[in-house]
Design a protein around this motif. Sequence first.
Motif, PDB file in Angstrom:
ATOM      1  N   GLY A 297     -53.129  -6.110  10.212  1.00 53.07           N
ATOM      2  CA  GLY A 297     -54.437  -6.156   9.577  1.00 53.07           C
ATOM      3  C   GLY A 297     -55.582  -6.046  10.558  1.00 53.07           C
ATOM      4  N   ASP A 298     -55.368  -6.534  11.775  1.00 50.45           N
ATOM      5  CA  ASP A 298     -56.444  -6.557  12.760  1.00 50.45           C
ATOM      6  C   ASP A 298     -55.847  -7.011  14.086  1.00 50.45           C
ATOM      7  OD1 ASP A 298     -58.937  -6.371  13.874  1.00 50.45           O
ATOM      8  OD2 ASP A 298     -59.731  -8.188  12.955  1.00 50.45           O
ATOM      9  N   LEU A 299     -56.597  -6.818  15.130  1.00 49.63           N
ATOM     10  CA  LEU A 299     -56.306  -7.398  16.436  1.00 49.63           C
ATOM     11  C   LEU A 299     -57.599  -8.066  16.872  1.00 49.63           C
ATOM     12  CD1 LEU A 299     -54.013  -7.572  18.573  1.00 49.63           C
ATOM     13  CD2 LEU A 299     -55.081  -5.627  19.726  1.00 49.63           C
ATOM     14  N   PRO A 300     -57.693  -9.379  16.750  1.00 45.59           N
ATOM     15  CA  PRO A 300     -58.957 -10.075  17.001  1.00 45.59           C
ATOM     16  C   PRO A 300     -59.480  -9.821  18.412  1.00 45.59           C
ATOM     17  CG  PRO A 300     -57.410 -11.518  15.881  1.00 45.59           C
ATOM     18  CD  PRO A 300     -56.645 -10.302  16.279  1.00 45.59           C
ATOM     19  N   LEU A 301     -60.785  -9.919  18.554  1.00 43.03           N
ATOM     20  CA  LEU A 301     -61.444  -9.683  19.833  1.00 43.03           C
ATOM     21  C   LEU A 301     -60.851 -10.581  20.912  1.00 43.03           C
ATOM     22  CD1 LEU A 301     -63.794  -8.062  21.108  1.00 43.03           C
ATOM     23  CD2 LEU A 301     -65.255 -10.044  20.687  1.00 43.03           C
ATOM     24  N   GLY A 302     -60.456  -9.973  22.024  1.00 41.09           N
ATOM     25  CA  GLY A 302     -59.888 -10.709  23.147  1.00 41.09           C
ATOM     26  C   GLY A 302     -58.388 -10.864  23.099  1.00 41.09           C
ATOM     27  N   GLU A 303     -57.781 -10.606  21.943  1.00 40.32           N
ATOM     28  CA  GLU A 303     -56.326 -10.744  21.838  1.00 40.32           C
ATOM     29  C   GLU A 303     -55.638  -9.422  22.168  1.00 40.32           C
ATOM     30  OE1 GLU A 303     -54.713 -12.630  18.441  1.00 40.32           O
ATOM     31  OE2 GLU A 303     -56.141 -14.294  18.474  1.00 40.32           O
ATOM     32  N   GLU A 304     -54.350  -9.523  22.536  1.00 38.29           N
ATOM     33  CA  GLU A 304     -53.591  -8.331  22.873  1.00 38.29           C
ATOM     34  C   GLU A 304     -52.159  -8.466  22.382  1.00 38.29           C
ATOM     35  OE1 GLU A 304     -52.008  -8.624  27.291  1.00 38.29           O
ATOM     36  OE2 GLU A 304     -54.197  -8.886  27.266  1.00 38.29           O
ATOM     37  N   ASP A 305     -51.475  -7.335  22.328  1.00 39.39           N
ATOM     38  CA  ASP A 305     -50.075  -7.320  21.905  1.00 39.39           C
ATOM     39  C   ASP A 305     -49.420  -6.099  22.536  1.00 39.39           C
ATOM     40  OD1 ASP A 305     -47.693  -7.932  20.693  1.00 39.39           O
ATOM     41  OD2 ASP A 305     -48.459  -7.849  18.638  1.00 39.39           O
ATOM     42  N   HIS A 306     -48.105  -6.085  22.532  1.00 38.69           N
ATOM     43  CA  HIS A 306     -47.358  -4.981  23.124  1.00 38.69           C
ATOM     44  C   HIS A 306     -46.878  -4.037  22.031  1.00 38.69           C
ATOM     45  CE1 HIS A 306     -44.196  -2.844  25.418  1.00 38.69           C
ATOM     46  NE2 HIS A 306     -44.979  -3.103  26.447  1.00 38.69           N
ATOM     47  N   PHE A 307     -47.054  -2.740  22.287  1.00 39.55           N
ATOM     48  CA  PHE A 307     -46.684  -1.715  21.319  1.00 39.55           C
ATOM     49  C   PHE A 307     -46.044  -0.532  22.047  1.00 39.55           C
ATOM     50  CE2 PHE A 307     -50.480  -3.831  19.675  1.00 39.55           C
ATOM     51  CZ  PHE A 307     -50.095  -4.163  18.375  1.00 39.55           C
ATOM     52  N   LEU A 308     -45.523   0.410  21.269  1.00 41.82           N
ATOM     53  CA  LEU A 308     -45.187   1.746  21.760  1.00 41.82           C
ATOM     54  C   LEU A 308     -46.339   2.646  21.351  1.00 41.82           C
ATOM     55  CD1 LEU A 308     -42.813   3.570  22.985  1.00 41.82           C
ATOM     56  CD2 LEU A 308     -42.486   4.283  20.605  1.00 41.82           C
ATOM     57  N   ALA A 309     -46.904   3.394  22.293  1.00 42.30           N
ATOM     58  CA  ALA A 309     -48.085   4.202  21.982  1.00 42.30           C
ATOM     59  C   ALA A 309     -47.847   5.677  22.275  1.00 42.30           C
ATOM     60  CB  ALA A 309     -49.282   3.710  22.782  1.00 42.30           C
ATOM     61  N   LYS A 310     -48.449   6.519  21.432  1.00 43.22           N
ATOM     62  CA  LYS A 310     -48.447   7.968  21.646  1.00 43.22           C
ATOM     63  C   LYS A 310     -49.879   8.425  21.873  1.00 43.22           C
ATOM     64  CE  LYS A 310     -44.402   9.013  18.757  1.00 43.22           C
ATOM     65  NZ  LYS A 310     -43.886   9.868  17.657  1.00 43.22           N
ATOM     66  N   ILE A 311     -50.063   9.332  22.835  1.00 44.03           N
ATOM     67  CA  ILE A 311     -51.405   9.820  23.143  1.00 44.03           C
ATOM     68  C   ILE A 311     -51.613  11.265  22.707  1.00 44.03           C
ATOM     69  CG2 ILE A 311     -51.709   8.217  25.054  1.00 44.03           C
ATOM     70  CD1 ILE A 311     -51.207  10.631  26.951  1.00 44.03           C
TER      71      ILE A 311
END
Length: 363
Positions: A297-311
């Motif tokens: 739903g969101d990633l609050p300001l200042g928080e982080e998480d690990h993902f797989l990303a495509k550019i």
Amino acid sequence: MSNKDKTVVVGMSGGVDSSVAAYLLKEQGYNVIGVTMQIWQDESECRLENEGGCCGVTAVEDARRVAGVLGIPYYVMNFKEEFQKNVIDYFVDEYLHGRTPNPCIACNRYVKWESLLTKSLAIGADYIATGHYARIRHLDNGRYAIANSVTAKKDQTYALYGLTQNQLAHTLMPVGDYEKPKVREIAERAGLPVAHKSDSQEICFVPDGDYASFIERDSGIVMPEGNFVTKDGEVLGRHRGITHYTVGQRRGLDLPMGRRVFVTEIRPETNEVVVGEAEDVWSETLKANRLNFMGIGDLPLGEEDHFLAKIRYNHAGTGCRVKRTGEDEITCVFDDPVRAVTPGQALVFYKDDYVAGGGVIVS
């Protein structure tokens, strides 16, 4: 309510994938209506006669033939105004500002979904459907998300990251459960005349791939020549105009360097194209904005998480930490450096096998 009480409008491009989508949904009992979206070329201007494109005469003719075989109602809807505003104008403006856009993402979000879905719901349909190689999941957290198809080779989730929760709730993607050879087999078994039609490869409104010439024709702006420079400002030669280049490009630079060099940055404010060595094209971080959160739903300001990303569309994906660093900004730090981070392209980040969210690369 059973499927026979539900109506689905299938966006039919005249290709095998959307044709099989219509067939599968009819087999599942839905009331299926076929629609082709006229989005770009007038019939007299069609330049994609046999290339499997989604915009011209052949698309309409093939889709109508398929609808006839399936025995479903078929209509052509005019979305040219929406396409010009949300796709072509956006495409041209991004290039003029030194960025490299992905027009298919804009087309999916604002034309194939927003415009088509609005019209479909207005006529009483329950869903729209497409032939994309992706699946829709309703997650345990209550959100809808685009999930990977069964075939990584044809997976189209990257180009769909911008869809909204409402759009996903009213969308079906039956082709995502099959690999391409099976889709063609289904089409052949069903007697669909497009079973062996080739796939389109180029951007539909630039079939010759000459983006710079198209931008000049559409905008009336002739981009001036400028300097190729090193990152320290040393002038190396003259370029043809910034619309001819993108980050990571090697071919067509025509610089007598005696070695391979690459575009590392485009500076529209000074009309410079920065050139560097192969190692200069690799990055460990990027920033993105114009965010759309999907599976989360969101990633609050200042928080982080690990993902797989495509550019980019054909990027296999790299692990990264995504941190919310602004109201409309995330910063991504990759586990391993990635090649040719390109402003204007999308960053799409995944959790497990579904799209968590994405944004547009700024730097």
